[in-house]
Design a protein around this motif. Structure first.
Motif, PDB file in Angstrom:
ATOM      1  N   MET A   1       0.840  -1.170   0.000  1.00 33.39           N
ATOM      2  CA  MET A   1       0.000   0.000   0.000  1.00 33.39           C
ATOM      3  C   MET A   1       0.891   1.240   0.000  1.00 33.39           C
ATOM      4  O   MET A   1       1.829   1.345   0.779  1.00 33.39           O
ATOM      5  N   LYS A   2       0.551   2.171  -0.839  1.00 38.54           N
ATOM      6  CA  LYS A   2       1.326   3.392  -0.973  1.00 38.54           C
ATOM      7  C   LYS A   2       0.904   4.399   0.093  1.00 38.54           C
ATOM      8  O   LYS A   2      -0.289   4.627   0.304  1.00 38.54           O
ATOM      9  N   LYS A   3       1.875   4.967   0.782  1.00 41.59           N
ATOM     10  CA  LYS A   3       1.594   6.004   1.776  1.00 41.59           C
ATOM     11  C   LYS A   3       1.725   7.364   1.112  1.00 41.59           C
ATOM     12  O   LYS A   3       2.657   7.600   0.351  1.00 41.59           O
ATOM     13  N   TYR A   4       0.783   8.226   1.397  1.00 41.73           N
ATOM     14  CA  TYR A   4       0.827   9.581   0.877  1.00 41.73           C
ATOM     15  C   TYR A   4       1.299  10.505   1.983  1.00 41.73           C
ATOM     16  O   TYR A   4       0.841  10.425   3.116  1.00 41.73           O
ATOM     17  N   SER A   5       2.198  11.359   1.646  1.00 40.99           N
ATOM     18  CA  SER A   5       2.750  12.291   2.620  1.00 40.99           C
ATOM     19  C   SER A   5       2.049  13.633   2.493  1.00 40.99           C
ATOM     20  O   SER A   5       1.962  14.192   1.406  1.00 40.99           O
ATOM     21  N   ILE A   6       1.542  14.110   3.588  1.00 38.38           N
ATOM     22  CA  ILE A   6       0.913  15.427   3.630  1.00 38.38           C
ATOM     23  C   ILE A   6       1.947  16.388   4.198  1.00 38.38           C
ATOM     24  O   ILE A   6       2.446  16.166   5.304  1.00 38.38           O
ATOM     25  N   PRO A   7       2.265  17.431   3.436  1.00 38.00           N
ATOM     26  CA  PRO A   7       3.270  18.368   3.951  1.00 38.00           C
ATOM     27  C   PRO A   7       2.749  19.092   5.201  1.00 38.00           C
ATOM     28  O   PRO A   7       1.597  19.486   5.255  1.00 38.00           O
ATOM     29  N   ILE A   8       3.627  19.194   6.193  1.00 35.90           N
ATOM     30  CA  ILE A   8       3.260  19.937   7.403  1.00 35.90           C
ATOM     31  C   ILE A   8       4.263  21.061   7.614  1.00 35.90           C
ATOM     32  O   ILE A   8       5.421  20.964   7.220  1.00 35.90           O
ATOM     33  N   SER A   9       3.789  22.105   8.253  1.00 32.30           N
ATOM     34  CA  SER A   9       4.625  23.284   8.455  1.00 32.30           C
ATOM     35  C   SER A   9       5.721  23.021   9.483  1.00 32.30           C
ATOM     36  O   SER A   9       5.637  22.082  10.277  1.00 32.30           O
ATOM     37  N   GLU A  10       6.720  23.865   9.461  1.00 31.09           N
ATOM     38  CA  GLU A  10       7.795  23.770  10.450  1.00 31.09           C
ATOM     39  C   GLU A  10       7.251  23.996  11.862  1.00 31.09           C
ATOM     40  O   GLU A  10       7.702  23.367  12.810  1.00 31.09           O
ATOM     41  N   GLN A  11       6.258  24.885  12.000  1.00 30.13           N
ATOM     42  CA  GLN A  11       5.646  25.131  13.307  1.00 30.13           C
ATOM     43  C   GLN A  11       4.969  23.855  13.819  1.00 30.13           C
ATOM     44  O   GLN A  11       5.102  23.501  14.987  1.00 30.13           O
ATOM     45  N   CYS A  12       4.276  23.165  12.922  1.00 28.46           N
ATOM     46  CA  CYS A  12       3.621  21.909  13.303  1.00 28.46           C
ATOM     47  C   CYS A  12       4.663  20.868  13.686  1.00 28.46           C
ATOM     48  O   CYS A  12       4.514  20.182  14.706  1.00 28.46           O
ATOM     49  N   LYS A  13       5.716  20.729  12.913  1.00 22.77           N
ATOM     50  CA  LYS A  13       6.787  19.780  13.224  1.00 22.77           C
ATOM     51  C   LYS A  13       7.395  20.078  14.584  1.00 22.77           C
ATOM     52  O   LYS A  13       7.659  19.178  15.376  1.00 22.77           O
ATOM     53  N   SER A  14       7.608  21.371  14.834  1.00 23.76           N
ATOM     54  CA  SER A  14       8.189  21.793  16.110  1.00 23.76           C
ATOM     55  C   SER A  14       7.255  21.445  17.269  1.00 23.76           C
ATOM     56  O   SER A  14       7.694  20.932  18.306  1.00 23.76           O
ATOM     57  N   SER A  15       5.957  21.708  17.075  1.00 24.51           N
ATOM     58  CA  SER A  15       4.979  21.385  18.119  1.00 24.51           C
ATOM     59  C   SER A  15       4.926  19.890  18.383  1.00 24.51           C
ATOM     60  O   SER A  15       4.876  19.457  19.535  1.00 24.51           O
ATOM     61  N   LEU A  16       4.924  19.105  17.324  1.00 26.84           N
ATOM     62  CA  LEU A  16       4.892  17.652  17.491  1.00 26.84           C
ATOM     63  C   LEU A  16       6.132  17.151  18.215  1.00 26.84           C
ATOM     64  O   LEU A  16       6.051  16.247  19.059  1.00 26.84           O
ATOM     65  N   LYS A  17       7.280  17.728  17.924  1.00 25.40           N
ATOM     66  CA  LYS A  17       8.518  17.355  18.621  1.00 25.40           C
ATOM     67  C   LYS A  17       8.419  17.726  20.097  1.00 25.40           C
ATOM     68  O   LYS A  17       8.829  16.960  20.973  1.00 25.40           O
ATOM     69  N   GLY A  18       7.866  18.903  20.367  1.00 25.34           N
ATOM     70  CA  GLY A  18       7.673  19.319  21.763  1.00 25.34           C
ATOM     71  C   GLY A  18       6.757  18.374  22.516  1.00 25.34           C
ATOM     72  O   GLY A  18       7.020  18.015  23.669  1.00 25.34           O
ATOM     73  N   ILE A  19       5.681  17.949  21.871  1.00 24.73           N
ATOM     74  CA  ILE A  19       4.745  17.001  22.489  1.00 24.73           C
ATOM     75  C   ILE A  19       5.442  15.670  22.738  1.00 24.73           C
ATOM     76  O   ILE A  19       5.275  15.053  23.795  1.00 24.73           O
ATOM     77  N   GLU A  20       6.253  15.248  21.788  1.00 20.88           N
ATOM     78  CA  GLU A  20       7.030  14.016  21.960  1.00 20.88           C
ATOM     79  C   GLU A  20       7.965  14.127  23.165  1.00 20.88           C
ATOM     80  O   GLU A  20       8.096  13.180  23.957  1.00 20.88           O
ATOM     81  N   ASP A  21       8.595  15.285  23.322  1.00 22.54           N
ATOM     82  CA  ASP A  21       9.477  15.505  24.479  1.00 22.54           C
ATOM     83  C   ASP A  21       8.703  15.420  25.795  1.00 22.54           C
ATOM     84  O   ASP A  21       9.168  14.815  26.764  1.00 22.54           O
ATOM     85  N   VAL A  22       7.507  16.031  25.830  1.00 20.55           N
ATOM     86  CA  VAL A  22       6.678  15.983  27.039  1.00 20.55           C
ATOM     87  C   VAL A  22       6.286  14.541  27.342  1.00 20.55           C
ATOM     88  O   VAL A  22       6.349  14.102  28.496  1.00 20.55           O
ATOM     89  N   GLN A  23       5.903  13.788  26.310  1.00 22.30           N
ATOM     90  CA  GLN A  23       5.556  12.379  26.522  1.00 22.30           C
ATOM     91  C   GLN A  23       6.729  11.617  27.123  1.00 22.30           C
ATOM     92  O   GLN A  23       6.542  10.772  27.999  1.00 22.30           O
ATOM     93  N   GLU A  24       7.914  11.892  26.639  1.00 25.91           N
ATOM     94  CA  GLU A  24       9.108  11.204  27.131  1.00 25.91           C
ATOM     95  C   GLU A  24       9.350  11.512  28.623  1.00 25.91           C
ATOM     96  O   GLU A  24       9.642  10.626  29.417  1.00 25.91           O
ATOM     97  N   ILE A  25       9.206  12.775  28.989  1.00 23.43           N
ATOM     98  CA  ILE A  25       9.471  13.211  30.359  1.00 23.43           C
ATOM     99  C   ILE A  25       8.340  12.822  31.315  1.00 23.43           C
ATOM    100  O   ILE A  25       8.578  12.378  32.427  1.00 23.43           O
ATOM    101  N   MET A  26       7.098  12.994  30.861  1.00 20.15           N
ATOM    102  CA  MET A  26       5.942  12.835  31.746  1.00 20.15           C
ATOM    103  C   MET A  26       5.181  11.535  31.502  1.00 20.15           C
ATOM    104  O   MET A  26       4.115  11.333  32.069  1.00 20.15           O
TER     105      MET A  26
END
Length: 117
Positions: free
Chosen positions: A1-26
């Motif tokens: 099955m082919k995966k389609y990539s939806i472009p996301i903004s740098e702000q969104c990427k940054s937010s998702l990384k921040g959420i990932e960091d919070v998940q790791e810590i908390m």
């Protein structure tokens, strides 16, 4: 099955990384409850904290507090008493979670009310 990539903004990427960091810590079942209890009640001795958090074992509390201390959200103070007691309190970094704690509480209350209707 082919995966389609939806472009996301740098702000969104940054937010998702921040959420990932919070998940790791908390991450886990207990850390938010520990931080919230210290936020609302202030500095507590180990056994006082253990009694405040329903169903947490001393062994698990000790491990979670060590993790929170390593991540600089909680400080541990050994009191010069007999027997020796240990107190825990939030650091400034831990206190900075206050908005999240308040909003999580509000959301949880609203969610519970909506489900119970």
């Amino acid at each position: 099955m082919k995966k389609y990539s939806i472009p996301i903004s740098e702000q969104c990427k940054s937010s998702l990384k921040g959420i990932e960091d919070v998940q790791e810590i908390m991450g886990g079942k207990w850390k938010y409850l520990i931080v919230s209890t210290l936020f609302f009640l202030g500095k507590l001795k180990f056994m006082e904290l253990c009694r405040q958090i329903d169903k947490i074992s001393p062994k698990v509390l000790s491990k979670e507090l060590k993790d929170l201390e390593i991540n600089q959200l909680v400080t541990r103070t050994i009191c010069d008493t007999k027997p020796i007691t240990v107190e825990y309190e939030l650091t400034n970094l831990g206190e900075s979670l206050h908005t999240i704690i308040i909003e999580m509480g509000k959301w949880g209350i609203a969610y519970r009310e909506s489900i119970l209707k």
